[in-house]
Design a protein around this motif. Structure first.
Motif, PDB file in Angstrom:
ATOM      1  N   LEU A  24       0.782  -1.067  -0.092  1.00  0.00           N
ATOM      2  CA  LEU A  24      -0.005   0.093   0.033  1.00  0.00           C
ATOM      3  C   LEU A  24       0.902   1.093   0.101  1.00  0.00           C
ATOM      4  CD1 LEU A  24      -2.808  -0.969   2.570  1.00  0.00           C
ATOM      5  CD2 LEU A  24      -3.135  -0.807  -0.105  1.00  0.00           C
ATOM      6  N   LEU A  30      -4.836   4.918   0.536  1.00  0.00           N
ATOM      7  CA  LEU A  30      -5.240   3.625   1.376  1.00  0.00           C
ATOM      8  C   LEU A  30      -4.564   3.387   2.401  1.00  0.00           C
ATOM      9  CD1 LEU A  30      -6.360   1.593  -1.845  1.00  0.00           C
ATOM     10  CD2 LEU A  30      -7.872   2.997  -0.266  1.00  0.00           C
ATOM     11  N   GLU A  34      -5.922   2.348   6.014  1.00  0.00           N
ATOM     12  CA  GLU A  34      -5.516   1.359   6.885  1.00  0.00           C
ATOM     13  C   GLU A  34      -4.990   1.370   8.091  1.00  0.00           C
ATOM     14  OE1 GLU A  34      -4.194  -2.891   5.194  1.00  0.00           O
ATOM     15  OE2 GLU A  34      -2.258  -1.645   5.285  1.00  0.00           O
ATOM     16  N   VAL A  63     -10.489  -0.135   2.739  1.00  0.00           N
ATOM     17  CA  VAL A  63      -9.373  -0.553   2.103  1.00  0.00           C
ATOM     18  C   VAL A  63      -9.537  -1.733   1.232  1.00  0.00           C
ATOM     19  CG1 VAL A  63      -6.920  -1.510   2.809  1.00  0.00           C
ATOM     20  CG2 VAL A  63      -8.369   0.075   4.446  1.00  0.00           C
ATOM     21  N   THR A 255     -10.268   9.280  -0.862  1.00  0.00           N
ATOM     22  CA  THR A 255     -10.117   7.973  -0.980  1.00  0.00           C
ATOM     23  C   THR A 255     -10.784   7.368  -2.197  1.00  0.00           C
ATOM     24  OG1 THR A 255     -12.432   7.660   0.339  1.00  0.00           O
ATOM     25  CG2 THR A 255     -10.418   7.412   1.610  1.00  0.00           C
TER      26      THR A 255
END
Length: 665
Positions: A24, A30, A34, A63, A255
């Motif tokens: 990631l 993201l 997380e 996520v 996001t």
């Protein structure tokens, strides 16, 4: 296009693997989500609550959904790669050793296809699979390329001309050909396609990197805002402030576009591959979206490549049938594509007359510039006007007029004579590929100016350009001239695309912003370009441009949507967080959400679900139609800007109606 269960089942394992924080790192947005999910998990364990666990579950799902978008896009490529990999089953190749460069007189040995090297000669007959990429050096055959191009109709591949390239894994349907291998094991076009569609060779493009930097910057800004709000929340004794602020941070950072950005790029490359265009980089796809000048090589790109006999012009007093029979006889020994086209014109497609018994064939040579036959005391010749008139020993005013008539239209005249008597002229011309004029009209609608470049003289060049419908012509062009023209256009701030198929096109293909080489072209041309059209259709650039524009527009549209829908989340979470300490903030609860807890959960749930809802659009791409930049911008602002503003208000309210019925909320 909706996601089906098969796609989701296939993509889910990959999405779970991408939960690894190390993976990631390439998607900072993201990664922040997380980290927020990890934090809320710890908080929920230490201080269990319905709100805490609801937020935690949906942050993890956010996520996962973000990873799912990229995994679905990669999965579509892997499915296509699996079908391509079926072409790579090892076959037994019939390699030729010794003999002439075209394989004549060579010895045949059977070897595994994986042992073939560049320069090896192999023979392939009807029903056999071509063991590797190469060029036909002897013979002509019908080849089934459907496994690579998707086209069911077989194609003709022959030595010489622009139809000599063959792809490993395709199947010969008829006749026999000798192929010179042009790629090492693991470096064929099929291998490169597999790498590209699986994403293993995909690098992020400059625009994608720039957008990632922007999204990362916005994330830092919102993180700073949320940290500053912590002190306000602490001062006002807001309940579960860390949990709520984490939810707020995840909802405010971009996001949606952060999760979909990679999928948009992968899907753009995938759409190109599905149209049988192999792009060597995502940068080339993006550049295609901004192309405004297209340079096309004439021979093999705009025209079929080999001059074709189109008509027979008999001199006055000569029977047309007599001219036709003489033209046919004189072409039986001519194995050039032009000679074969004369046979086709007279005898018909697919019909090859037998050579008369006792005939002595006179093959074409650069010295005599004639071909012909001596049979039953007759001498028939066909060739260049000067060569044939010299052989006859005289010229004719009528013949000179026919030669001039053909030359003035850009054609090539071949004179036919028998036993010292001039019979007439064969009109050879470059045949423009079907549908070219209509496609160039479409290019103008896209704002693309077309320029045909050729080494032909100005008369021939302008005649072909007029027939094809291009905007401009560069005649008698050398490779240096092509290169200079591209640089001149680029210095003027224009993005240049070049289509070509010959070795002399290689420098221009390398210099162009988008270099599209025809698959039937030379190895040098395909290595120089950053795209290869497997169908060898130069007008395919229209689709390439549309895909490039669609890629850029999709990114812009979803970025606009992602940023716009943050507004609704402000109205959902901020009043919910501070309304107890500051009752006056109730006026901001314009959605009339049931409770502070349900408002927070509804915003988090919507933030996750909107990613899933937009995955099909990211894979399909935003619809594109030719128009001005202002019109496209206005449409995007209305549809995705206003839509991104309104949709969350409706979505969060609907989710709140469901969530508020749950115990503890």
């Amino acid at each position: 296009m909706m996601l089906d269960l098969t796609q989701l089942r296939t993509a889910l394992p990959g999405a779970l693997r991408k939960l690894d924080p190390r993976l990631l790192l390439a998607t900072p947005v993201l990664l922040v989500v997380e980290l927020g999910a990890v934090l809320t998990t710890v908080l929920s364990i230490l201080d269990p609550s319905t709100l805490g666990w609801m937020v935690t579950v949906w942050l993890w799902l956010t996520v996962l959904f973000g990873n799912l978008a990229e995994s679905v896009a990669e999965g579509r490529g892997k499915a296509q790669a699996a079908s391509l990999r079926a072409l790579q089953t090892e076959t037994t190749a019939r390699r030729l050793t010794g003999g002439k460069p075209d394989g004549e007189g060579a010895q045949e040995e059977q070897v595994p296809s994986t042992t073939l090297r560049t320069g090896d000669l192999v023979v392939v007959e009807a029903g056999e699979r071509i063991p590797g990429d190469g060029e036909v050096v002897q013979g002509v055959a019908s080849v089934d390329e459907s496994a690579v191009t998707g086209e069911s109709a077989p194609v003709i591949r022959e030595s010489g001309g622009d139809r000599s390239a063959v792809t490993g894994g395709t199947t010969v349907l008829s006749d026999r050909i000798v192929v010179r291998i042009t790629s090492e094991p693991g470096q064929s076009f099929v291998d490169r396609m597999i790498g590209l569609v699986e994403g293993s060779e995909r690098q992020r493009t400059p625009n994608e990197i720039a957008l990632s930097v922007l999204l990362g910057s916005l994330t830092v800004v919102f993180a700073a805002v949320v940290v500053s709000l912590y002190f306000v929340a602490d001062y006002s004794n807001a309940p579960q402030s860390v949990l709520v602020l984490t939810a707020l941070l995840v909802c405010l950072i971009p996001t949606t576009i952060g999760a979909l950005l990679s999928a948009i790029g992968i899907a753009g490359m995938d759409r190109l591959v599905r149209r049988n265009v192999l792009a060597m980089s995502g940068r080339a796809v993006e550049a295609a979206g901004d192309v405004d000048v297209l340079l096309l090589d004439k021979t093999g790109t705009i025209t079929l490549g080999n001059r074709q006999a189109t008509e027979l012009l008999a001199l006055e007093g000569v029977d047309p049938d007599e001219l036709a029979q003489a033209a046919l006889l004189s072409s039986l020994a001519d194995e050039t594509p032009e000679g074969r086209s004369v046979v086709t014109l007279v005898a018909g497609e697919g019909t090859v007359p037998a050579v008369p018994a006792g005939a002595e064939l006179v093959e074409f040579s650069a010295t005599t510039r004639m071909s012909g036959v001596d049979v039953d005391g007759r001498q028939v010749r066909k060739g260049a006007a000067s060569a044939v008139t010299a052989w006859v020993g005289r010229s004719d005013p009528g013949l000179d007029a026919l030669v001039q008539q053909v030359s003035s239209t850009g054609g090539t005249p071949l004179v036919v004579a028998e036993d010292g008597r001039l019979l007439g002229v064969i009109h050879l011309k470059d045949v423009v590929k079907p549908g070219m004029r209509e496609r160039f009209v479409e290019m103008r609608a896209l704002g693309i100016r077309t320029v045909m470049i050729t080494g032909d003289n100005a008369v021939t060049a302008h005649a072909i350009a007029e027939e094809a419908g291009v905007d401009d012509v560069l005649a008698e062009a050398t490779p240096e001239d092509k290169l200079a023209l591209i640089r001149k256009e680029q210095e003027g701030g224009r993005m240049v695309a070049m289509c070509g198929d010959g070795t002399n096109d290689a420098p221009a293909l390398a210099q162009a912003d988008v270099g599209v080489a025809m698959n039937t072209g030379t190895v040098a041309a395909k290595e120089a370009g950053n795209m290869v059209d497997l169908d060898s259709d130069p007008t395919k650039l229209i689709e390439v441009v549309e895909i490039g524009k669609q890629l850029l527009i999709t990114r812009g549209a979803l970025t606009t949507f992602s940023i716009a829908n943050d507004v609704a989340k402000y109205f959902a979470i901020l009043p919910a967080m501070f309304v107890v300490a500051f009752p006056q903030l109730e006026v901001l609860n314009v959605m009339r959400l049931a409770s502070p807890e349900s408002a927070i959960v509804s915003a988090v749930v919507f933030n996750a679900l909107v990613i899933v809802a937009l995955i099909p659009l990211a894979l399909r791409g935003v619809g594109y139609s030719p128009g001005s930049a202002q019109a496209l911008l206005r449409r995007n602002l209305l549809v995705y800007g206003l839509g991104g503003l309104v949709t969350p208000f409706l979505g969060i309210k609907l989710i709140d109606l469901v969530v508020s019925t749950l115990p503890g909320l």
